[in-house]
Scaffold this active site. Structure first.
Site, PDB file in Angstrom:
ATOM      1  N   ASP A 228      73.250  61.413  -4.823  1.00 26.33           N
ATOM      2  CA  ASP A 228      72.605  59.939  -5.357  1.00 26.33           C
ATOM      3  C   ASP A 228      73.720  58.805  -5.011  1.00 26.33           C
ATOM      4  O   ASP A 228      73.673  57.861  -5.574  1.00 26.33           O
ATOM      5  CB  ASP A 228      72.335  60.102  -6.819  1.00 26.33           C
ATOM      6  CG  ASP A 228      73.239  60.421  -7.571  1.00 26.33           C
ATOM      7  OD1 ASP A 228      74.521  60.626  -7.089  1.00 26.33           O
ATOM      8  OD2 ASP A 228      72.807  60.644  -8.826  1.00 26.33           O
TER       9      ASP A 228
ATOM     10  N   GLU B 110      69.837  68.475  -3.491  1.00 27.66           N
ATOM     11  CA  GLU B 110      69.712  67.904  -4.611  1.00 27.66           C
ATOM     12  C   GLU B 110      68.826  66.748  -4.687  1.00 27.66           C
ATOM     13  O   GLU B 110      68.945  65.580  -5.326  1.00 27.66           O
ATOM     14  CB  GLU B 110      71.169  67.352  -5.421  1.00 27.66           C
ATOM     15  CG  GLU B 110      71.131  67.511  -6.860  1.00 27.66           C
ATOM     16  CD  GLU B 110      72.446  66.738  -7.306  1.00 27.66           C
ATOM     17  OE1 GLU B 110      72.759  65.741  -7.126  1.00 27.66           O
ATOM     18  OE2 GLU B 110      73.213  67.794  -7.963  1.00 27.66           O
TER      19      GLU B 110
ATOM     20  N   GLU C 290      72.443  55.026  -9.003  1.00 26.28           N
ATOM     21  CA  GLU C 290      72.272  56.328  -8.480  1.00 26.28           C
ATOM     22  C   GLU C 290      70.904  56.713  -8.390  1.00 26.28           C
ATOM     23  O   GLU C 290      70.121  57.279  -7.507  1.00 26.28           O
ATOM     24  CB  GLU C 290      73.058  57.414  -9.034  1.00 26.28           C
ATOM     25  CG  GLU C 290      74.460  57.452  -9.054  1.00 26.28           C
ATOM     26  CD  GLU C 290      75.335  56.412  -9.853  1.00 26.28           C
ATOM     27  OE1 GLU C 290      74.587  55.543 -10.601  1.00 26.28           O
ATOM     28  OE2 GLU C 290      76.446  56.311  -9.641  1.00 26.28           O
TER      29      GLU C 290
ATOM     30  N   HIS D  17      82.682  57.943 -16.402  1.00 27.22           N
ATOM     31  CA  HIS D  17      82.963  56.962 -15.519  1.00 27.22           C
ATOM     32  C   HIS D  17      81.474  56.199 -14.779  1.00 27.22           C
ATOM     33  O   HIS D  17      81.776  55.445 -14.035  1.00 27.22           O
ATOM     34  CB  HIS D  17      83.531  57.840 -13.969  1.00 27.22           C
ATOM     35  CG  HIS D  17      82.150  58.685 -13.432  1.00 27.22           C
ATOM     36  ND1 HIS D  17      81.374  58.219 -12.468  1.00 27.22           N
ATOM     37  CD2 HIS D  17      81.926  59.885 -13.604  1.00 27.22           C
ATOM     38  CE1 HIS D  17      80.385  59.297 -12.204  1.00 27.22           C
ATOM     39  NE2 HIS D  17      80.932  60.342 -12.785  1.00 27.22           N
TER      40      HIS D  17
ATOM     41  N   ARG E 153      79.156  53.483 -14.266  1.00 27.19           N
ATOM     42  CA  ARG E 153      78.864  52.121 -13.837  1.00 27.19           C
ATOM     43  C   ARG E 153      78.073  51.406 -14.888  1.00 27.19           C
ATOM     44  O   ARG E 153      78.465  50.209 -15.551  1.00 27.19           O
ATOM     45  CB  ARG E 153      78.581  51.733 -12.609  1.00 27.19           C
ATOM     46  CG  ARG E 153      79.299  51.685 -11.379  1.00 27.19           C
ATOM     47  CD  ARG E 153      78.671  51.365 -10.029  1.00 27.19           C
ATOM     48  NE  ARG E 153      79.713  50.689  -9.167  1.00 27.19           N
ATOM     49  CZ  ARG E 153      80.464  51.358  -8.558  1.00 27.19           C
ATOM     50  NH1 ARG E 153      80.354  52.979  -8.846  1.00 27.19           N
ATOM     51  NH2 ARG E 153      81.376  50.941  -7.676  1.00 27.19           N
TER      52      ARG E 153
ATOM     53  N   HIS F 228      89.014  59.434 -14.579  1.00 27.07           N
ATOM     54  CA  HIS F 228      88.605  58.924 -13.320  1.00 27.07           C
ATOM     55  C   HIS F 228      89.393  57.852 -12.627  1.00 27.07           C
ATOM     56  O   HIS F 228      89.941  56.997 -13.620  1.00 27.07           O
ATOM     57  CB  HIS F 228      87.153  58.461 -13.576  1.00 27.07           C
ATOM     58  CG  HIS F 228      86.262  58.587 -12.053  1.00 27.07           C
ATOM     59  ND1 HIS F 228      86.526  57.319 -11.476  1.00 27.07           N
ATOM     60  CD2 HIS F 228      85.605  59.154 -11.438  1.00 27.07           C
ATOM     61  CE1 HIS F 228      85.697  57.688 -10.403  1.00 27.07           C
ATOM     62  NE2 HIS F 228      84.879  58.719 -10.537  1.00 27.07           N
TER      63      HIS F 228
HETATM   64  C1  UD1 Z   1      81.186  57.184  -7.150  1.00 24.19           C
HETATM   65  C2  UD1 Z   1      79.635  57.272  -7.322  1.00 24.19           C
HETATM   66  C3  UD1 Z   1      78.902  57.869  -8.326  1.00 24.19           C
HETATM   67  C4  UD1 Z   1      79.586  59.253  -8.438  1.00 24.19           C
HETATM   68  C5  UD1 Z   1      80.948  59.068  -8.847  1.00 24.19           C
HETATM   69  C6  UD1 Z   1      81.609  60.554  -8.923  1.00 24.19           C
HETATM   70  C7  UD1 Z   1      78.286  55.558  -6.063  1.00 24.19           C
HETATM   71  C8  UD1 Z   1      77.852  54.063  -6.191  1.00 24.19           C
HETATM   72  N1  UD1 Z   1      78.978  55.980  -7.203  1.00 24.19           N
HETATM   73  O1  UD1 Z   1      81.354  56.128  -8.622  1.00 24.19           O
HETATM   74  O2  UD1 Z   1      77.421  58.183  -8.114  1.00 24.19           O
HETATM   75  O3  UD1 Z   1      78.941  59.770  -9.812  1.00 24.19           O
HETATM   76  O4  UD1 Z   1      81.579  58.566  -7.670  1.00 24.19           O
HETATM   77  O5  UD1 Z   1      83.170  60.465  -9.554  1.00 24.19           O
HETATM   78  O6  UD1 Z   1      78.141  55.962  -5.013  1.00 24.19           O
HETATM   79  N2  UD1 Z   1      89.117  55.532  -6.898  1.00 24.19           N
HETATM   80  C9  UD1 Z   1      90.330  55.948  -6.094  1.00 24.19           C
HETATM   81  N3  UD1 Z   1      90.568  57.109  -5.724  1.00 24.19           N
HETATM   82  C10 UD1 Z   1      89.475  58.004  -5.562  1.00 24.19           C
HETATM   83  C11 UD1 Z   1      88.493  57.774  -6.178  1.00 24.19           C
HETATM   84  C12 UD1 Z   1      87.925  56.360  -6.704  1.00 24.19           C
HETATM   85  O7  UD1 Z   1      91.235  55.135  -6.741  1.00 24.19           O
HETATM   86  O8  UD1 Z   1      89.917  59.120  -5.269  1.00 24.19           O
HETATM   87  C13 UD1 Z   1      89.084  54.217  -7.379  1.00 24.19           C
HETATM   88  C14 UD1 Z   1      88.918  52.968  -6.383  1.00 24.19           C
HETATM   89  O9  UD1 Z   1      89.645  51.797  -6.997  1.00 24.19           O
HETATM   90  C15 UD1 Z   1      87.526  52.784  -5.797  1.00 24.19           C
HETATM   91  C16 UD1 Z   1      87.011  53.171  -7.134  1.00 24.19           C
HETATM   92  O10 UD1 Z   1      87.642  54.290  -8.093  1.00 24.19           O
HETATM   93  O11 UD1 Z   1      87.290  51.672  -5.269  1.00 24.19           O
HETATM   94  C17 UD1 Z   1      85.472  53.196  -7.440  1.00 24.19           C
HETATM   95  O12 UD1 Z   1      85.166  53.980  -6.599  1.00 24.19           O
HETATM   96  P1  UD1 Z   1      83.421  54.324  -6.043  1.00 24.19           P
HETATM   97  O13 UD1 Z   1      83.229  55.408  -5.207  1.00 24.19           O
HETATM   98  O14 UD1 Z   1      83.019  53.290  -5.813  1.00 24.19           O
HETATM   99  O15 UD1 Z   1      82.690  54.588  -7.666  1.00 24.19           O
HETATM  100  P2  UD1 Z   1      82.704  55.729  -8.577  1.00 24.19           P
HETATM  101  O16 UD1 Z   1      82.793  54.941  -9.788  1.00 24.19           O
HETATM  102  O17 UD1 Z   1      83.936  56.629  -8.222  1.00 24.19           O
HETATM  103  N1  UDP Z   2      85.731  67.568 -11.850  1.00 22.77           N
HETATM  104  C1  UDP Z   2      86.964  68.143 -11.366  1.00 22.77           C
HETATM  105  N2  UDP Z   2      88.032  67.558 -11.983  1.00 22.77           N
HETATM  106  C2  UDP Z   2      88.039  66.708 -12.602  1.00 22.77           C
HETATM  107  C3  UDP Z   2      86.940  66.219 -13.487  1.00 22.77           C
HETATM  108  C4  UDP Z   2      85.651  66.751 -12.959  1.00 22.77           C
HETATM  109  O1  UDP Z   2      87.085  68.999 -10.561  1.00 22.77           O
HETATM  110  O2  UDP Z   2      89.114  66.235 -13.240  1.00 22.77           O
HETATM  111  C5  UDP Z   2      84.547  68.137 -11.470  1.00 22.77           C
HETATM  112  C6  UDP Z   2      83.528  68.749 -12.460  1.00 22.77           C
HETATM  113  O3  UDP Z   2      83.649  70.152 -12.735  1.00 22.77           O
HETATM  114  C7  UDP Z   2      82.160  68.469 -11.606  1.00 22.77           C
HETATM  115  C8  UDP Z   2      82.491  67.286 -10.768  1.00 22.77           C
HETATM  116  O4  UDP Z   2      83.671  67.111 -10.723  1.00 22.77           O
HETATM  117  O5  UDP Z   2      82.008  69.662 -10.697  1.00 22.77           O
HETATM  118  C9  UDP Z   2      81.789  66.041 -11.597  1.00 22.77           C
HETATM  119  O6  UDP Z   2      82.285  64.953 -10.675  1.00 22.77           O
HETATM  120  P1  UDP Z   2      82.028  63.521 -11.284  1.00 22.77           P
HETATM  121  O7  UDP Z   2      82.044  63.344 -12.872  1.00 22.77           O
HETATM  122  O8  UDP Z   2      83.048  62.640 -10.496  1.00 22.77           O
HETATM  123  O9  UDP Z   2      80.729  62.844 -10.612  1.00 22.77           O
HETATM  124  P2  UDP Z   2      79.214  63.280 -11.181  1.00 22.77           P
HETATM  125  O10 UDP Z   2      78.717  64.451 -11.413  1.00 22.77           O
HETATM  126  O11 UDP Z   2      78.844  62.387 -12.391  1.00 22.77           O
HETATM  127  O12 UDP Z   2      78.364  62.523  -9.979  1.00 22.77           O
END
Ligand code: UD1
Ligand code: UDP
Length: 372
Positions: free
Chosen positions: A96, A118, A132, A212, A214, A244
């Site tokens: 999603d 999924e 999502e 994490h 939004r 996160h």
């Molecule tokens: C995204 C997904 C969410 C998912 C989550 C898992 C969307 C809209 N959101 O949210 O569905 O559950 O990932 O974790 O698709 N950043 C870093 N390094 C990283 C990752 C993120 O610096 O490796 C920071 C950056 O500033 C980036 C911000 O996090 O711009 C947001 O990342 P983004 O993928 O837009 O949203 P998430 O909140 O991570």
């Molecule tokens: N996870 C990880 N390291 C962490 C936190 C989470 O490997 O520090 C794993 C967790 O076991 C799960 C996945 O990351 O499999 C979940 O990711 P996240 O919470 O970012 O996204 P969501 O599942 O909410 O989309």
């Protein structure tokens, strides 16, 4: 040979598609390539190296503090260019995220068939989880093949008019990944974890936290962090929270949770270390989707800090409880699990509603069986 392009961009997609990539790329009937969008960077790279995936295409899109329109537009144009070069018969997307939605859109414009891993999870509320819920529904509208993890997600697809013949219930691929990592942990815990959690006190129970979403940025995170702070002040628990990398999350976490000796704000963990902590935890507090699927099999109570969940199976199995993000209900739920052994025992029963570890094999077999 069928040509398949698997596209993903975030940590959870990498974990959940790694078993699919490993299965497809080693099968002689499939010409497979991987494209990562880089919606995440560090959190994605941690998983690529663990699962030994070297993507043929890396769009490297992440920008600090990126917005939804930015990611959507850059994934749409970036994946379109990759599709022009690779010309696959199928694209595989998962879940999603915006990577999944915009990649599916790009494939649709190129008339490339889409397989959705999924598929079918729904809360029924377009704003929770946001964006999502909409992303997953939109991918479902565009997909040719739907791989829901459970019967209830299949039922959601059927209720929306999705043809039965295009649906296969596979189980969730996260269980394939979890089993793979658990086996490595059993063999190699010294190398994968070592003594990095030596700071945890054997006398204190461990609460593992992630957050994490939004839709929780606007006050929800802070309210739930206040509950964590108050439970930490009891002094009989350790809280570990791998924070996160989203800057909205990091600022709120530091503001409310910084400065207490038994609250450990740490960097995102590699998957094996995180699985180790889930196994070691007394209870888990999370708004993550994937953790709601992993924890039931480990027999760990999960308090879900959201108002809705698209994963009702864990709630039905009794191992997860939806507690929202308000301070008092979350605090009470944690205290109940810490102080009332009967309440704890009622939630700590291992159940496996999400799969048997063979989901990626089923996906592989179904794809091979499709008409060329
Ligand atoms: C995204 C997904 C969410 C998912 C989550 C898992 C969307 C809209 N959101 O949210 O569905 O559950 O990932 O974790 O698709 N950043 C870093 N390094 C990283 C990752 C993120 O610096 O490796 C920071 C950056 O500033 C980036 C911000 O996090 O711009 C947001 O990342 P983004 O993928 O837009 O949203 P998430 O909140 O991570
Ligand atoms: N996870 C990880 N390291 C962490 C936190 C989470 O490997 O520090 C794993 C967790 O076991 C799960 C996945 O990351 O499999 C979940 O990711 P996240 O919470 O970012 O996204 P969501 O599942 O909410 O989309």
């Amino acid at each position: 040979m069928i040509k398949v392009l698997t596209v993903f961009g975030t940590r959870p997609e990498a974990i959940k598609l790694a078993p699919v990539v490993r299965a497809l790329s080693s099968h002689p009937a499939i010409d497979h390539e991987t494209c990562v969008t880089g919606q995440h960077r560090q959190m994605l790279d941690q998983m690529l190296s663990l699962f030994e995936i070297e993507p043929e295409h890396d769009l490297d899109l992440m920008r600090p503090g990126q917005t939804l329109p930015q990611i959507t537009a850059s994934v749409l144009t970036g994946v379109t260019e990759v599709l022009d070069r690779v010309k696959p018969d199928w694209i595989i997307v998962q879940g999603d995220t915006t990577t999944a939605f915009a990649s599916a859109m790009a494939a649709f414009y190129k008339k490339v068939r889409i397989a959705h891993v999924e598929a079918g999870l729904r809360t029924g509320n377009m704003y929770s989880p946001w964006p999502e819920e909409a992303n997953r529904k939109l991918v479902g509208q565009l997909a040719t093949l739907h791989f829901p993890p459970t019967e209830s997600s299949r039922a959601n697809l059927l209720a929306e008019g999705t043809p039965d013949a295009s649906i296969l219930v596979t189980g969730n691929t996260v269980i394939d990944a979890l089993q793979w990592v658990s086996a490595r942990l059993d063999e190699n815990q010294d190398v994968l974890v070592g003594d990095r959690f030596a700071y945890l006190s054997p006398g204190r129970r461990l609460i593992l936290v992630t957050a994490h979403r939004r839709e929780n940025f606007d006050g929800g995170l802070a309210r739930m962090f206040h509950a964590l702070r108050r439970v930490a002040e009891r002094g009989d628990v350790d809280i570990v929270y791998p924070v996160h990398l989203n800057p909205n999350v990091r600022t709120a976490a530091q503001e409310v949770l910084g400065g207490l000796p038994n609250i450990h704000l740490i960097e995102p963990l590699e998957y094996p270390a995180f699985v180790y902590l889930m196994k070691r935890a007394h209870l888990i507090v999370t708004d993550s989707g994937g953790i709601q699927e992993e924890a039931p099999g480990l027999g760990k109570p999960v308090l879900v800090t959201r108002d809705t969940t698209e994963r009702p199976e864990a709630i039905a199995a009794g191992t997860a409880r939806l507690v929202g993000t308000a301070t008092e209900p979350l605090l009470q739920a944690m205290v109940e699990l810490l102080d009332n052994p009967a309440s704890y025992a009622a939630m700590a029963n291992a159940a496996n509603p999400y799969g048997d570890g063979r989901a990626s094999q089923r996906i592989l077999e179904r794809l091979i069986g499709e008409p060329v």
